[in-house]
Design a protein around this motif. Sequence first.
Motif, PDB file in Angstrom:
ATOM      1  N   PRO A  26     -80.971 111.423 -28.894  1.00  0.00           N
ATOM      2  CA  PRO A  26     -80.482 112.526 -29.735  1.00  0.00           C
ATOM      3  C   PRO A  26     -78.957 112.613 -29.761  1.00  0.00           C
ATOM      4  O   PRO A  26     -78.366 112.921 -30.798  1.00  0.00           O
ATOM      5  N   ALA A  27     -78.325 112.333 -28.617  1.00  0.00           N
ATOM      6  CA  ALA A  27     -76.858 112.385 -28.568  1.00  0.00           C
ATOM      7  C   ALA A  27     -76.249 111.318 -29.471  1.00  0.00           C
ATOM      8  O   ALA A  27     -75.240 111.560 -30.151  1.00  0.00           O
ATOM      9  N   ARG A  28     -76.847 110.131 -29.506  1.00  0.00           N
ATOM     10  CA  ARG A  28     -76.332 109.053 -30.351  1.00  0.00           C
ATOM     11  C   ARG A  28     -76.508 109.396 -31.825  1.00  0.00           C
ATOM     12  O   ARG A  28     -75.598 109.164 -32.629  1.00  0.00           O
ATOM     13  N   VAL A  29     -77.662 109.947 -32.186  1.00  0.00           N
ATOM     14  CA  VAL A  29     -77.886 110.330 -33.581  1.00  0.00           C
ATOM     15  C   VAL A  29     -76.866 111.387 -33.997  1.00  0.00           C
ATOM     16  O   VAL A  29     -76.257 111.293 -35.079  1.00  0.00           O
ATOM     17  N   ALA A  30     -76.644 112.391 -33.140  1.00  0.00           N
ATOM     18  CA  ALA A  30     -75.678 113.436 -33.456  1.00  0.00           C
ATOM     19  C   ALA A  30     -74.281 112.859 -33.628  1.00  0.00           C
ATOM     20  O   ALA A  30     -73.520 113.264 -34.524  1.00  0.00           O
ATOM     21  N   GLU A  31     -73.935 111.890 -32.794  1.00  0.00           N
ATOM     22  CA  GLU A  31     -72.617 111.250 -32.884  1.00  0.00           C
ATOM     23  C   GLU A  31     -72.455 110.526 -34.218  1.00  0.00           C
ATOM     24  O   GLU A  31     -71.412 110.635 -34.883  1.00  0.00           O
ATOM     25  N   VAL A  32     -73.485 109.798 -34.630  1.00  0.00           N
ATOM     26  CA  VAL A  32     -73.424 109.063 -35.891  1.00  0.00           C
ATOM     27  C   VAL A  32     -73.320 110.026 -37.066  1.00  0.00           C
ATOM     28  O   VAL A  32     -72.526 109.813 -37.998  1.00  0.00           O
ATOM     29  N   LEU A  33     -74.105 111.087 -37.043  1.00  0.00           N
ATOM     30  CA  LEU A  33     -74.154 112.006 -38.181  1.00  0.00           C
ATOM     31  C   LEU A  33     -72.868 112.820 -38.336  1.00  0.00           C
ATOM     32  O   LEU A  33     -72.635 113.397 -39.393  1.00  0.00           O
ATOM     33  N   GLU A  34     -72.040 112.863 -37.306  1.00  0.00           N
ATOM     34  CA  GLU A  34     -70.757 113.549 -37.442  1.00  0.00           C
ATOM     35  C   GLU A  34     -69.829 112.796 -38.389  1.00  0.00           C
ATOM     36  O   GLU A  34     -69.022 113.401 -39.090  1.00  0.00           O
ATOM     37  N   ASN A  35     -69.955 111.474 -38.399  1.00  0.00           N
ATOM     38  CA  ASN A  35     -69.136 110.642 -39.288  1.00  0.00           C
ATOM     39  C   ASN A  35     -69.937 109.397 -39.649  1.00  0.00           C
ATOM     40  O   ASN A  35     -69.702 108.314 -39.102  1.00  0.00           O
ATOM     41  N   PRO A  36     -70.891 109.528 -40.600  1.00  0.00           N
ATOM     42  CA  PRO A  36     -71.842 108.431 -40.841  1.00  0.00           C
ATOM     43  C   PRO A  36     -71.247 107.159 -41.416  1.00  0.00           C
ATOM     44  O   PRO A  36     -71.787 106.068 -41.205  1.00  0.00           O
ATOM     45  N   GLY A  37     -70.150 107.257 -42.179  1.00  0.00           N
ATOM     46  CA  GLY A  37     -69.661 106.068 -42.874  1.00  0.00           C
ATOM     47  C   GLY A  37     -70.663 105.648 -43.936  1.00  0.00           C
ATOM     48  O   GLY A  37     -71.372 106.477 -44.509  1.00  0.00           O
ATOM     49  N   PHE A  38     -70.755 104.346 -44.204  1.00  0.00           N
ATOM     50  CA  PHE A  38     -71.740 103.870 -45.182  1.00  0.00           C
ATOM     51  C   PHE A  38     -72.224 102.480 -44.788  1.00  0.00           C
ATOM     52  O   PHE A  38     -71.435 101.537 -44.684  1.00  0.00           O
ATOM     53  N   GLY A  39     -73.526 102.379 -44.537  1.00  0.00           N
ATOM     54  CA  GLY A  39     -74.145 101.083 -44.306  1.00  0.00           C
ATOM     55  C   GLY A  39     -73.712 100.373 -43.044  1.00  0.00           C
ATOM     56  O   GLY A  39     -73.749  99.141 -42.988  1.00  0.00           O
ATOM     57  N   VAL A  40     -73.327 101.127 -42.006  1.00  0.00           N
ATOM     58  CA  VAL A  40     -72.878 100.492 -40.766  1.00  0.00           C
ATOM     59  C   VAL A  40     -73.813 100.776 -39.592  1.00  0.00           C
ATOM     60  O   VAL A  40     -73.873 100.005 -38.646  1.00  0.00           O
ATOM     61  N   VAL A  41     -74.526 101.898 -39.640  1.00  0.00           N
ATOM     62  CA  VAL A  41     -75.495 102.248 -38.600  1.00  0.00           C
ATOM     63  C   VAL A  41     -76.840 102.452 -39.273  1.00  0.00           C
ATOM     64  O   VAL A  41     -76.919 103.097 -40.325  1.00  0.00           O
ATOM     65  N   PHE A  42     -77.905 101.937 -38.674  1.00  0.00           N
ATOM     66  CA  PHE A  42     -79.230 101.996 -39.293  1.00  0.00           C
ATOM     67  C   PHE A  42     -80.202 102.780 -38.420  1.00  0.00           C
ATOM     68  O   PHE A  42     -80.019 102.901 -37.206  1.00  0.00           O
ATOM     69  N   THR A  43     -81.209 103.336 -39.065  1.00  0.00           N
ATOM     70  CA  THR A  43     -82.182 104.165 -38.369  1.00  0.00           C
ATOM     71  C   THR A  43     -83.073 103.310 -37.474  1.00  0.00           C
ATOM     72  O   THR A  43     -82.964 102.083 -37.433  1.00  0.00           O
ATOM     73  N   ASP A  44     -83.985 103.952 -36.770  1.00  0.00           N
ATOM     74  CA  ASP A  44     -84.771 103.284 -35.733  1.00  0.00           C
ATOM     75  C   ASP A  44     -85.886 102.392 -36.256  1.00  0.00           C
ATOM     76  O   ASP A  44     -86.388 101.541 -35.529  1.00  0.00           O
TER      77      ASP A  44
END
Length: 365
Positions: A26-44
């Motif tokens: 959950p901490a990692r998801v929250a970190e990503v969603l603070e600044n998602p960017g585009f097409g650099v991090v993918f879901t599980d």
Amino acid sequence: MTTIDAETTAAPLEFAVTKNLNAATPARVAEVLENPGFGVVFTDHMVDICWSAKGGWHRPRVQPYGPIPLDPAASVLHYAQEIFEGIKAYRHADGSVHTFRPDRNAARMQASARRLALPELPTEYFIESLRQLVSIDERWVPSGADQSLYLRPFMFAKEAFLGVRAAQKVAYYVIASPAGAYFTGGVKPVRIWLSEDYARAGRGGTGKAKTGGNYASSLLPQAEAYAKGCDQVVFLNENRDVEELGGMNVVFVFKDGRVVTPESDSILEGITRDSLLQLAQDRGYTVEKRPISIHEWREGVASGDIVEVFACGTAAVVTPIGALVGTDFEEPQPLGELALSLREELTDIQYGRREDKHGWLVRLV
């Protein structure tokens, strides 16, 4: 196991679900969603459906996101038999998640498949594949301003065979990536480089298909645009008619109330573009899809007949064009109010802030 409600045109599919035991915390998801960017991090997770000439569509699965095993002789690696789509999921204020006009994306993918000699995925399978992935990875759908979950369905030939013919084994996948606001600090006009040495697609080619080769051919002229201090590149056809940008459609607003967009058999149908045109038509504008030459563009701006030019697509939604740049000219483009007004109306519909009068939204979760 879950089952889709198939119509008579497509037999029911049951999706087997395998949870990712190494899913992000959950901490990692929250970190990503603070600044998602585009097409650099993918879901599980990702969706995987197989197709073969003998078995049709089969073995639908939701499985952990990860590398795809591929034979070195897979047709896609040698003959580029591949297509894809781009569509978003939006978090509404009540917590629900919707997508926008997925039937149109499904239809466009079917048209792309026909052109690339790939099997056509039924519309109900396409929509259900999105629902399956968003349902299991809902926590990755952001709720910030102008944020969304970008969904990338794609299909490719996986048969290990070096003969030049349509593959008889194909894979369909869907992956997802949280997407932040395309413009940080507000929408800004872009500078467009006029490419006169390169073509994106030709008559009778694959221009209307959403296939990777079209984008590969745009990368060199796009790099040229960057070198010229521009943000995007616009292509012409053999008649010197305007086609599209590297990944966006172009729209012209005339002072007499016409909204015109280029149309030819080598331009990708834009779902965002067509939605904006419908909203403009709802306001009383006359909408035209027709060839428009680079001469008409430049002369129209110079004479004042063209009062606004903008680009549009899934990622940015709407982008005003502030300058057209060529090898021996740079011409400022008129900035009006329609582009940003239509952008606001469309995004309000997508995020559930405004009534969806056309029934474009489909709830996923």
